[in-house]
Design an enzyme around this catalytic site. Sequence first.
Site, PDB file in Angstrom:
ATOM      1  CE  LYS A   1      -5.285  -1.671   1.782  1.00 52.87           C
ATOM      2  NZ  LYS A   1      -3.973  -2.330   1.812  1.00 52.87           N
TER       3      LYS A   1
ATOM      4  CE  LYS B   1       2.285   2.002   4.625  1.00 56.23           C
ATOM      5  NZ  LYS B   1       1.769   1.084   3.577  1.00 56.23           N
TER       6      LYS B   1
ATOM      7  CB  THR C   1      -0.922   0.009   1.224  1.00 55.57           C
ATOM      8  OG1 THR C   1      -1.760  -1.147   1.183  1.00 55.57           O
ATOM      9  CG2 THR C   1      -1.792   1.256   1.239  1.00 55.57           C
TER      10      THR C   1
END
Length: 302
Positions: free
Chosen positions: A185, A253, A110
């Site tokens: 995502k 993150k 990701t």
Amino acid sequence: MKDREVNFYEGVAHMKKIGFIGTGVMGSAIVKHLLAAGYQVAVYNRTKSKTDDLVELGAVWQESPASVAANSDIVFTMVGYPSDVEETYYGTQGIFQTDVSGKLLIDMTTSTPSLAEKIYHSAKELHADSLDAPVSGGDLGAKNGTLTIMVGGDEAVYQSVVPIFDVFGSKVNLQGAAGAGQHTKMANQIMIAGTMTGMTELLVYAKAAGLDVEKVIDTVGGGSAANWSLTNYSPRILRQDYTPGFFVKHFVKDLTIALAEAEKMAIELPATKLARDLYEKLIDNGHGDDGTQALIKLWWHD
């Protein structure tokens, strides 16, 4: 392992040599599915010991990302942060330091849409192809071979690798051009941020009200409040199991990337920002290496 019969009509795709860089919780499980399906797999991880069990199962250790790429037709990468992706592809021992002509590079980390686009263009310049293909489903999805895979890139390239995606995923879709997988995502993580905070507050409220928390979970999980986080993470919380299916530090993150992309598009995501702030507080309290279900520790203490 995923309960499926390997369909060897997959033909040319099945003859491809696969490389896999990044054998953490998710990557290791994916490699096991690929090995069980009969693929030749070369592996690399910064901590070599994390590949030991895979080598015992038949994977071949390589000394660097460049070496993995040199010995593979298709290279998967699944590392921690965008900076790790950058190093894996562009570093002194990176993938692009070897001849990648005719190869397919698939980043499942990701990461940022802009980095996915950069890798795509670099690959094209070197006569290779690339896809960004982040996944959802956590450690259980990886273990069971039921990951959801969100792909960005060229249609023909995507179609060529679907049989391999099917080995470890149950839902795979091409979302658009390079970077679209990463954008999808981000949408996924925005939704999860809401379900994780909702599940946590549900548990806090139910406990404070003196309810039987397990009975509450069973009841509301059968109605419109049902969601993946409630089903999979609330039982772990009640067992005080905070092992990472997905690390808190990696979720922060992801949410930081989502908020940065939202800012670029001039949209506000206040609930996502609040979720990110709560998870940052969890990191400040020393729980960055716990699973995301550890959010409850802001209220409950062992």
